[in-house]
Design a protein around this motif. Structure first.
Motif, PDB file in Angstrom:
ATOM      1  N   GLU A  83       0.895  -1.194  -0.012  1.00  0.00           N
ATOM      2  CA  GLU A  83      -0.127   0.167  -0.060  1.00  0.00           C
ATOM      3  C   GLU A  83       0.597   1.118   0.085  1.00  0.00           C
ATOM      4  O   GLU A  83       0.250   2.422  -0.622  1.00  0.00           O
ATOM      5  N   GLN A  84       1.966   1.237   0.433  1.00  0.00           N
ATOM      6  CA  GLN A  84       2.849   2.388   0.689  1.00  0.00           C
ATOM      7  C   GLN A  84       4.216   1.893  -0.250  1.00  0.00           C
ATOM      8  O   GLN A  84       5.272   1.792   0.580  1.00  0.00           O
ATOM      9  N   SER A  85       4.133   1.884  -1.332  1.00  0.00           N
ATOM     10  CA  SER A  85       5.305   1.004  -1.977  1.00  0.00           C
ATOM     11  C   SER A  85       6.235   1.939  -2.401  1.00  0.00           C
ATOM     12  O   SER A  85       7.198   1.611  -2.933  1.00  0.00           O
ATOM     13  N   ASP A  86       6.407   3.249  -2.038  1.00  0.00           N
ATOM     14  CA  ASP A  86       7.459   4.287  -2.265  1.00  0.00           C
ATOM     15  C   ASP A  86       8.585   4.452  -1.172  1.00  0.00           C
ATOM     16  O   ASP A  86       9.428   5.049  -1.172  1.00  0.00           O
ATOM     17  N   SER A  87       8.567   3.587  -0.035  1.00  0.00           N
ATOM     18  CA  SER A  87       9.138   3.662   0.934  1.00  0.00           C
ATOM     19  C   SER A  87       9.129   2.335   1.959  1.00  0.00           C
ATOM     20  O   SER A  87       7.973   1.813   2.121  1.00  0.00           O
ATOM     21  N   LEU A  88      10.097   1.843   2.533  1.00  0.00           N
ATOM     22  CA  LEU A  88      10.101   0.738   3.729  1.00  0.00           C
ATOM     23  C   LEU A  88       9.852   1.225   4.945  1.00  0.00           C
ATOM     24  O   LEU A  88       9.468   0.346   5.832  1.00  0.00           O
ATOM     25  N   GLU A  89      10.013   2.483   5.211  1.00  0.00           N
ATOM     26  CA  GLU A  89       9.807   2.926   6.589  1.00  0.00           C
ATOM     27  C   GLU A  89       8.484   2.611   7.293  1.00  0.00           C
ATOM     28  O   GLU A  89       8.377   2.180   8.137  1.00  0.00           O
ATOM     29  N   PRO A  90       7.434   2.728   6.511  1.00  0.00           N
ATOM     30  CA  PRO A  90       5.869   2.511   7.145  1.00  0.00           C
ATOM     31  C   PRO A  90       6.079   0.905   7.411  1.00  0.00           C
ATOM     32  O   PRO A  90       5.417   0.719   8.670  1.00  0.00           O
ATOM     33  N   ALA A  91       6.398   0.093   6.564  1.00  0.00           N
ATOM     34  CA  ALA A  91       6.352  -1.319   6.697  1.00  0.00           C
ATOM     35  C   ALA A  91       7.169  -1.792   7.841  1.00  0.00           C
ATOM     36  O   ALA A  91       7.008  -2.638   8.698  1.00  0.00           O
ATOM     37  N   ALA A  92       8.495  -0.893   7.838  1.00  0.00           N
ATOM     38  CA  ALA A  92       9.688  -1.355   9.095  1.00  0.00           C
ATOM     39  C   ALA A  92       8.935  -1.008  10.469  1.00  0.00           C
ATOM     40  O   ALA A  92       8.859  -1.705  11.541  1.00  0.00           O
ATOM     41  N   ASP A  93       8.318   0.261  10.634  1.00  0.00           N
ATOM     42  CA  ASP A  93       7.502   0.665  11.697  1.00  0.00           C
ATOM     43  C   ASP A  93       6.515  -0.298  11.980  1.00  0.00           C
ATOM     44  O   ASP A  93       6.043  -0.514  13.597  1.00  0.00           O
ATOM     45  N   ALA A  94       5.682  -1.041  11.083  1.00  0.00           N
ATOM     46  CA  ALA A  94       4.497  -1.547  11.252  1.00  0.00           C
ATOM     47  C   ALA A  94       4.949  -3.059  12.074  1.00  0.00           C
ATOM     48  O   ALA A  94       4.111  -3.489  12.983  1.00  0.00           O
ATOM     49  N   ILE A  95       5.987  -3.485  11.737  1.00  0.00           N
ATOM     50  CA  ILE A  95       6.449  -4.852  12.445  1.00  0.00           C
ATOM     51  C   ILE A  95       7.527  -4.596  13.333  1.00  0.00           C
ATOM     52  O   ILE A  95       8.163  -5.508  13.967  1.00  0.00           O
ATOM     53  N   GLY A  96       7.952  -3.495  13.588  1.00  0.00           N
ATOM     54  CA  GLY A  96       8.905  -3.092  14.600  1.00  0.00           C
ATOM     55  C   GLY A  96      10.629  -3.376  14.408  1.00  0.00           C
ATOM     56  O   GLY A  96      11.063  -3.830  15.303  1.00  0.00           O
ATOM     57  N   VAL A  97      10.599  -3.433  13.092  1.00  0.00           N
ATOM     58  CA  VAL A  97      12.277  -3.503  12.742  1.00  0.00           C
ATOM     59  C   VAL A  97      12.799  -2.359  12.121  1.00  0.00           C
ATOM     60  O   VAL A  97      11.922  -1.350  12.003  1.00  0.00           O
ATOM     61  N   LYS A  98      13.995  -2.345  11.887  1.00  0.00           N
ATOM     62  CA  LYS A  98      14.962  -1.330  11.128  1.00  0.00           C
ATOM     63  C   LYS A  98      15.031  -1.558   9.804  1.00  0.00           C
ATOM     64  O   LYS A  98      15.156  -2.747   9.289  1.00  0.00           O
ATOM     65  N   VAL A  99      15.251  -0.596   8.900  1.00  0.00           N
ATOM     66  CA  VAL A  99      15.660  -0.615   7.510  1.00  0.00           C
ATOM     67  C   VAL A  99      16.984  -0.744   7.489  1.00  0.00           C
ATOM     68  O   VAL A  99      17.796   0.110   7.933  1.00  0.00           O
ATOM     69  N   GLU A 100      17.873  -1.760   6.593  1.00  0.00           N
ATOM     70  CA  GLU A 100      19.035  -2.040   6.644  1.00  0.00           C
ATOM     71  C   GLU A 100      19.419  -1.679   5.032  1.00  0.00           C
ATOM     72  O   GLU A 100      18.419  -1.855   4.271  1.00  0.00           O
ATOM     73  N   THR A 101      20.517  -1.237   4.831  1.00  0.00           N
ATOM     74  CA  THR A 101      21.142  -0.816   3.605  1.00  0.00           C
ATOM     75  C   THR A 101      22.351  -1.544   3.170  1.00  0.00           C
ATOM     76  O   THR A 101      23.305  -1.702   4.048  1.00  0.00           O
ATOM     77  N   SER A 102      22.176  -2.328   2.070  1.00  0.00           N
ATOM     78  CA  SER A 102      23.403  -3.210   1.585  1.00  0.00           C
ATOM     79  C   SER A 102      24.269  -2.506   0.985  1.00  0.00           C
ATOM     80  O   SER A 102      24.191  -1.318   0.585  1.00  0.00           O
ATOM     81  N   GLU A 103      25.388  -3.041   0.658  1.00  0.00           N
ATOM     82  CA  GLU A 103      26.596  -2.742  -0.215  1.00  0.00           C
ATOM     83  C   GLU A 103      26.279  -2.812  -1.650  1.00  0.00           C
ATOM     84  O   GLU A 103      24.988  -3.413  -1.941  1.00  0.00           O
ATOM     85  N   LEU A 104      26.826  -2.277  -2.691  1.00  0.00           N
ATOM     86  CA  LEU A 104      26.441  -2.354  -4.134  1.00  0.00           C
ATOM     87  C   LEU A 104      26.826  -4.010  -4.543  1.00  0.00           C
ATOM     88  O   LEU A 104      27.906  -4.473  -4.028  1.00  0.00           O
ATOM     89  N   PHE A 105      25.957  -4.708  -5.130  1.00  0.00           N
ATOM     90  CA  PHE A 105      26.320  -6.138  -5.646  1.00  0.00           C
ATOM     91  C   PHE A 105      25.789  -6.104  -7.075  1.00  0.00           C
ATOM     92  O   PHE A 105      24.719  -5.294  -7.457  1.00  0.00           O
ATOM     93  N   SER A 106      26.222  -7.131  -7.732  1.00  0.00           N
ATOM     94  CA  SER A 106      26.025  -7.501  -9.084  1.00  0.00           C
ATOM     95  C   SER A 106      24.964  -8.420  -9.106  1.00  0.00           C
ATOM     96  O   SER A 106      24.355  -9.140  -8.240  1.00  0.00           O
TER      97      SER A 106
END
Length: 634
Positions: free
Chosen positions: A407-430
């Motif tokens: 429903e809020q497909s332009d960001s992960l923050e709302p989904a992360a807040d909904a389940i109580g976790v943090k958004v992680e960011t990865s390194e670049l990969f191929s």
């Protein structure tokens, strides 16, 4: 009815009918009605079709088998394109065999088919074929009897073709003796090692050489397309760690699930195993004769344990009087298990037939199932309680995660807040993946580079990582494929060229030394920085004191002539040059017991080679056309 239609043919009913007919032809085309439906063909073998249905059936079965075998690793291990190629090749080979069998009058009789089906364990109830079970198993697996029996005929025909070759292969005593002589051969070796590393300090590589190499190999220095992702992870294991407990809750859980904390019944048994040497009636009868001999001695009062030491062919238990220790129900093969858990202490069973042979079993003792006190299993109770609660929470949160991420497909923050976790960011990969179990997961990689996530920059749906663990991802950064510049790669190119030059110098020195050795100089005289002389002595083909490559090369080297050592030169994977001396060769005779596996191995090798040649001949004499549709058909 027909009259009523005719009466209304000029009214609105006629227009409705005409409209439906026009719509049908518009959607599907009149050509389809003229031709009728045609079965999709994925390949032709000598003009005979292999249908998409055959392909999909075998593909699905193979896919299910591999998914069971590899579990969560399936997507990382199995490449769909390769699996499809293998399935189609198998169907083509089966069709070639079927045609050969038909041309040569090879058929599977009704009696052969019935015998094969009746012998299958999956259709047996209490050791007897069950028609009811047969029909139920086929129904559960989506087969009707006619289709299943048709496929079994094909399978038996293919097996019969293969067995014609395999059953006729054998090894002669001369061949086995020759193989035994090779297997028992030993060689007395020593070697000089010319290390390439000292040359790393003496060779030079110019900037021009680096630039020339770069220009000649620019395709090797293209950095692939890469992405980094934001992701949120939902894990039952992590949820379990945060579930609070207290004594009241845990004791209640213990009482409610007491059976889980009860030690199962165990039984201690001894056995005498009489093996059956071959799959023939004669071998079976010979084994039963020994069983009856043992039974007779037991009846005369001889001790079970002493007879086990004398007669049992189980190398693990025979020296201990056949003792197998204690075990739970389900730990042994079904026939053995069923016998043990239906006996009384002190009983000696009738002969029990398993895949290993015939067993006479003596039940020594029974340890009844026992409920473990709460205090003794408290930690297990806590772990299981947390696991069950976490599993419930996991699926509730997974549903929330998917809903909010969509429903809020332009960001992960709302989904992360909904389940109580943090958004992680990865390194670049191929597209080859990155470090860690998330970035190396094929599903994650494919999703990260998918149209919806990469191009449209939307949140993904949840990606199952297995073991009740899932992630939702979105692209954080995208780096297009690019050509690396010379200044970025010059250092690594120079290192590579320097190592190649050092290896080449070591090889040249090795060649010079070989010439001097041939002229009679002693190997010890060449010892200096980077050149080492190693005395080894006698080795056989299974020696572990040298690298496998060195053992292999030792037995490739020419034998000494007129008492003069021979030399063999080769490079190791490290780049070092080895000059190997073979000074003597001898053969240690093998015993008949040691030769037996060689006889079987040689016969199997010959049979495999002959079968491969027959199959190759079939392929060469077949006209095969593969249709591209097999790459996508489902």
């Amino acid at each position: 009815m027909l009259q009523a239609i005719r009466d209304q043919a000029q009214g609105w009913i006629a227009w409705v009918i005409v409209g439906l007919i026009v719509l049908t032809f518009a959607l599907f085309g009149i050509d389809q009605y003229a031709r009728g439906d045609k079965a999709v063909v994925v390949a032709e073998v000598n003009g005979e079709d292999i249908s998409a249905t055959q392909f999909v059936n075998l593909y699905n079965r193979q896919q299910q088998r591999l998914q069971q075998q590899f579990g969560d690793l399936y997507d990382q291990v199995v490449k769909d394109e390769e699996l499809r190629d293998q399935v189609l090749d198998a169907l083509i080979e089966a069709e070639e065999i079927r045609q050969w069998a038909a041309d040569n009058g090879m058929v599977i009789s009704d009696e052969q088919l019935a015998a094969a089906i009746h012998a299958a364990d999956v259709f047996q109830d209490k050791g007897q074929f069950s028609q009811k079970l047969y029909e139920e198993v086929l129904l559960r697996n989506g087969y009707n009897i006619a289709r299943f029996e048709m496929e079994q005929r094909k399978f038996l025909s293919e097996s019969q073709y293969r067995n014609l070759t395999l059953a006729s292969s054998f090894a002669t005593s001369t061949e086995v003796d020759q193989l035994a002589a090779l297997q028992g051969q030993q060689r007395n070796i020593n070697y000089l090692r010319v290390d390439q590393r000292p040359f790393l300090k003496t060779v030079t590589v110019s900037d021009q050489q680096v630039a020339d190499y770069y220009q000649a190999n620019t395709q090797s220095y293209i950095e692939p397309e890469k992405v980094s992702i934001d992701y949120i992870e939902l894990s039952q294991k992590k949820l379990a760690q945060n579930i609070e407990t207290n004594e009241e809750v845990l004791k209640g859980f213990y009482e409610e699930h007491k059976a889980q904390f009860t030690l199962p019944e165990k039984r201690q048994a001894k056995h005498i195993l009489i093996t059956v040497d071959a799959n023939t009636d004669a071998a079976d009868a010979a084994a039963m004769q020994i069983v009856e001999e043992v039974q007779a001695k037991l009846a005369q009062g001889e001790k079970f344990e002493e007879l086990a030491k004398t007669y049992s062919k189980d190398p693990g238990s025979a020296p201990a009087g056949g003792d197998l220790g204690t075990f739970e129900q389900g730990m042994m093969v079904p026939e053995f298990d069923e016998a043990v858990f239906s006996m009384k202490v002190g009983d000696i069973s009738e002969p029990v037939r398993t895949e290993f042979g015939y067993h006479l079993i003596k039940l020594e003792s029974i340890t009844a199932k026992q409920s473990q006190p709460y205090e003794q299993v408290k930690s297990d109770v806590k772990e299981q309680y947390q696991s069950l609660e976490a599993e419930r929470q996991y699926f509730e949160l997974l549903e929330q995660l998917n809903t909010v991420a969509y429903e809020q497909s332009d960001s992960l923050e709302p989904a992360a807040d909904a389940i109580g976790v943090k958004v992680e960011t990865s390194e670049l990969f191929s597209r080859q993946g990155g470090a860690g179990d998330v970035l190396s997961n094929t599903k994650v990689i494919n999703t990260a580079f998918s149209e919806e996530v990469l191009k449209s920059r939307l949140n993904s749906t949840s990606i199952d990582l297995g073991n009740n663990r899932a992630v939702v991802i979105r692209v954080n950064n995208h780096q297009a494929e690019r050509q690396k510049q010379l200044d970025e790669v010059s250092a690594s190119i120079k290192d590579d060229l320097t190592r190649e030059a050092a290896i080449e110098e070591a090889s040249k020195l090795g060649a010079e030394i070989m010439e001097k050795l041939a002229a009679g100089e002693q190997p010890e005289s060449f010892m200096k920085d980077g050149v080492e002389w190693h005395t080894v002595g006698w080795v056989n083909r299974n020696s572990q004191n040298l690298l496998p490559q060195m053992i292999s090369e030792a037995f490739k080297a020419p034998k000494p002539v007129d008492g003069k050592p021979t030399w063999q030169d080769f490079k190791l994977a490290t780049g070092d040059t080895i000059l190997m001396q073979v000074s003597e060769v001898k053969t240690e005779a093998l015993t008949d017991e040691q030769k037996a596996p060689l006889n079987d191995a040689f016969a199997e090798l010959t049979a495999g080679a002959e079968l491969a040649a027959r199959l190759k001949s079939l392929k060469e004499n077949s006209e095969v056309v593969k249709k591209a549709v097999y790459k996508t058909v489902k």
